[in-house]
Design a protein around this motif. Structure first.
Motif, PDB file in Angstrom:
ATOM      1  N   ARG A   1      30.051  44.217  71.307  1.00  0.00           N
ATOM      2  CA  ARG A   1      29.808  43.498  70.059  1.00  0.00           C
ATOM      3  C   ARG A   1      31.147  43.395  69.336  1.00  0.00           C
ATOM      4  O   ARG A   1      31.966  44.299  69.422  1.00  0.00           O
ATOM      5  N   TRP A   2      31.353  42.299  68.596  1.00  0.00           N
ATOM      6  CA  TRP A   2      32.684  42.117  68.013  1.00  0.00           C
ATOM      7  C   TRP A   2      32.694  42.026  66.499  1.00  0.00           C
ATOM      8  O   TRP A   2      33.769  41.911  65.894  1.00  0.00           O
ATOM      9  N   ASN A   3      31.545  42.098  65.832  1.00  0.00           N
ATOM     10  CA  ASN A   3      31.543  42.079  64.368  1.00  0.00           C
ATOM     11  C   ASN A   3      30.318  42.804  63.840  1.00  0.00           C
ATOM     12  O   ASN A   3      29.476  43.288  64.602  1.00  0.00           O
ATOM     13  N   GLU A   4      30.220  42.868  62.518  1.00  0.00           N
ATOM     14  CA  GLU A   4      29.129  43.616  61.901  1.00  0.00           C
ATOM     15  C   GLU A   4      27.780  42.946  62.097  1.00  0.00           C
ATOM     16  O   GLU A   4      26.734  43.571  61.883  1.00  0.00           O
TER      17      GLU A   4
ATOM     18  N   VAL B   1      37.526  36.705  67.138  1.00  0.00           N
ATOM     19  CA  VAL B   1      37.999  37.878  67.854  1.00  0.00           C
ATOM     20  C   VAL B   1      39.258  37.517  68.649  1.00  0.00           C
ATOM     21  O   VAL B   1      39.348  36.443  69.248  1.00  0.00           O
ATOM     22  N   ASP B   2      40.240  38.400  68.617  1.00  0.00           N
ATOM     23  CA  ASP B   2      41.492  38.231  69.362  1.00  0.00           C
ATOM     24  C   ASP B   2      41.493  39.251  70.485  1.00  0.00           C
ATOM     25  O   ASP B   2      41.497  40.458  70.244  1.00  0.00           O
ATOM     26  N   LEU B   3      41.499  38.777  71.729  1.00  0.00           N
ATOM     27  CA  LEU B   3      41.430  39.679  72.880  1.00  0.00           C
ATOM     28  C   LEU B   3      42.774  40.311  73.215  1.00  0.00           C
ATOM     29  O   LEU B   3      42.866  41.083  74.159  1.00  0.00           O
ATOM     30  N   ARG B   4      43.816  40.017  72.444  1.00  0.00           N
ATOM     31  CA  ARG B   4      45.131  40.587  72.718  1.00  0.00           C
ATOM     32  C   ARG B   4      45.419  41.836  71.902  1.00  0.00           C
ATOM     33  O   ARG B   4      46.378  42.547  72.188  1.00  0.00           O
ATOM     34  N   ASN B   5      44.620  42.096  70.878  1.00  0.00           N
ATOM     35  CA  ASN B   5      44.874  43.279  70.064  1.00  0.00           C
ATOM     36  C   ASN B   5      43.635  43.630  69.243  1.00  0.00           C
ATOM     37  O   ASN B   5      42.587  43.006  69.390  1.00  0.00           O
TER      38      ASN B   5
ATOM     39  N   LEU C   1      32.874  52.444  86.492  1.00  0.00           N
ATOM     40  CA  LEU C   1      31.935  52.263  85.383  1.00  0.00           C
ATOM     41  C   LEU C   1      32.561  52.920  84.164  1.00  0.00           C
ATOM     42  O   LEU C   1      32.906  54.100  84.213  1.00  0.00           O
ATOM     43  N   TYR C   2      32.691  52.184  83.053  1.00  0.00           N
ATOM     44  CA  TYR C   2      33.451  52.743  81.936  1.00  0.00           C
ATOM     45  C   TYR C   2      32.859  52.305  80.597  1.00  0.00           C
ATOM     46  O   TYR C   2      32.094  51.329  80.499  1.00  0.00           O
ATOM     47  N   THR C   3      33.253  53.018  79.560  1.00  0.00           N
ATOM     48  CA  THR C   3      32.979  52.622  78.187  1.00  0.00           C
ATOM     49  C   THR C   3      34.217  52.900  77.349  1.00  0.00           C
ATOM     50  O   THR C   3      34.864  53.949  77.511  1.00  0.00           O
ATOM     51  N   VAL C   4      34.576  51.943  76.493  1.00  0.00           N
ATOM     52  CA  VAL C   4      35.771  52.052  75.656  1.00  0.00           C
ATOM     53  C   VAL C   4      35.473  51.424  74.300  1.00  0.00           C
ATOM     54  O   VAL C   4      34.472  50.714  74.124  1.00  0.00           O
ATOM     55  N   ASN C   5      36.355  51.680  73.325  1.00  0.00           N
ATOM     56  CA  ASN C   5      36.265  50.950  72.070  1.00  0.00           C
ATOM     57  C   ASN C   5      36.489  49.462  72.334  1.00  0.00           C
ATOM     58  O   ASN C   5      37.356  49.079  73.125  1.00  0.00           O
ATOM     59  N   GLY C   6      35.683  48.618  71.665  1.00  0.00           N
ATOM     60  CA  GLY C   6      35.728  47.196  71.945  1.00  0.00           C
ATOM     61  C   GLY C   6      36.749  46.442  71.121  1.00  0.00           C
ATOM     62  O   GLY C   6      37.560  47.016  70.387  1.00  0.00           O
ATOM     63  N   PHE C   7      36.718  45.102  71.235  1.00  0.00           N
ATOM     64  CA  PHE C   7      37.565  44.220  70.443  1.00  0.00           C
ATOM     65  C   PHE C   7      36.866  43.890  69.126  1.00  0.00           C
ATOM     66  O   PHE C   7      35.652  44.023  68.998  1.00  0.00           O
ATOM     67  N   SER C   8      37.651  43.447  68.152  1.00  0.00           N
ATOM     68  CA  SER C   8      37.081  43.054  66.873  1.00  0.00           C
ATOM     69  C   SER C   8      37.944  41.974  66.244  1.00  0.00           C
ATOM     70  O   SER C   8      38.999  41.613  66.757  1.00  0.00           O
TER      71      SER C   8
END
Length: 353
Positions: A223-226, A188-192, A172-179
């Motif tokens: 979430r990936w944007n504002e 959103v680009d899932l590679r960087n 179970l984890y939490t990390v900074n997401g993609f944007s």
């Protein structure tokens, strides 16, 4: 001549093969479980430290068998990996594991008891196959083997609670997401690109099916944007190591198969999904060598077919020369539109220590 270097290196290596050399590989998931006990009070302090690494030399040739002079052919020597890993047993319950040349990942861990461990730092995101840092969803294509759907080394700032309950491993984890760099002009680009404003939560469950056969299920939400539009990613993998088949004549077969699906809200063309599939088969051969075949397919945006949609095959042989590992591979890469002549011949010689 174009292949003089390739022919010279291969002839030298084949003459030097030692049949009893064994393949070594890194499993970052397992390396986090440091088993060494504390040294005795009078032991050298440096016994707490363990240094590992990987370095390789690679020759790559793009579109090597094309006769059309309009095709851009390219030969290149390069180093795809130069990684140094430091593992530290700081105390009975606290440990550290990190890569410190490119700072690709690093974290410290606290083992509360035999069943629960917390990892904090720039952690390897627990998604998919735990035995490789490369993510093969969509296969492997192109010069430099950059990630297709996800980064080859997917690590992000956050923390992970790893639990072992019976034979089941659960993260179970939490990390900074993609944007997106600019949601008004790009999806959103899932590679960087790391999103420091929106964090992701995720989980991975690893369940043994039978001996040497493991089922892996992964989930990720962010979430990936504002506008707080949602990104949901799911993945399933089935991993079979050598000997997982019940029939003795198939003991020399290894298999892995998986798919990942990312659903994105409110992209430039509306809601859409990305999807990456792969299957890899490998078999042991003579002189401790391994033959492998991998197929992958990637859909970049379900709303629009572009050159980013790809399908690829890779066939290779890997064998040891003393403590070195040699990989000779050919990749057939195709794009859904505007086909690019980017088939690739690769010779990679690597050292893991």
């Amino acid at each position: 001549m174009k292949f003089l270097t390739l022919a010279f290196v291969l002839s030298f290596l084949f003459v030097s093969i030692k049949a009893k050399s064994e393949e070594s590989s890194f499993s970052f998931d397992e390396e986090n479980k440091i088993e060494e006990k504390l040294p005795a009070p009078k032991a050298d302090i440096f016994s707490k430290f363990h240094l590992m690494g990987r370095v390789d030399w690679t020759y790559e040739s793009t579109a090597p068998f094309k006769d059309d002079t309009r095709v851009l052919q390219r030969d290149e020597y390069k180093v795809n990996h130069f990684l140094l890993f430091l593992k530290v047993k700081a105390s009975e319950k606290v440990s550290f594991m990190g890569e410190f040349v490119s700072n690709s990942f690093y974290s410290f861990s606290y083992q509360a008891n035999p069943h629960f461990t917390v990892h904090m730092g720039k952690i390897m995101v627990p998604f998919g196959n735990p035995y490789h840092f490369h993510k093969y969803y969509g296969g492997l294509q192109g010069l430099g083997a950059q990630g297709v759907m996800f980064p080859n080394i997917w690590a992000e700032n956050g923390f992970n609670l790893e639990s072992h309950l019976g034979k089941v491993t659960w993260d179970l984890y939490t990390v900074n997401g993609f944007s997106s760099s600019d949601p008004t002009t790009t999806d959103v680009d899932l590679r960087n690109s790391s999103n420091k404003e929106h964090q992701a939560v995720g989980t991975r469950v690893r369940l043994p099916v039978v001996s040497k056969l493991e089922f892996v299920a992964s989930g990720y939400r962010s979430r990936w944007n504002e506008n707080s539009d949602e990104l949901l990613i799911g993945g399933v993998d089935l991993l079979g190591d050598y000997g997982f088949m019940p029939w003795s004549f198939l003991n020399s077969l290894r298999m892995s198969v998986g798919t990942a699906y990312a659903n994105i809200e409110n992209g430039l063309l509306g809601d859409f999904y990305k999807r990456g599939d792969y299957i890899e088969l490998a078999t042991r051969s003579y002189f401790q060598s391994e033959l492998r075949l991998r197929y992958g397919k990637y859909i970049h945006n379900s709303k629009q077919e572009t050159v980013n949609d790809s399908e690829n095959y890779a066939f290779g042989i890997k064998f040891p020369v003393d403590v070195l590992q040699v990989l000779l591979e050919y990749q057939w890469n195709t794009e859904a539109v505007n086909e690019v002549d980017n088939d690739l011949l690769r010779l990679m010689i690597s050292l893991n220590f």
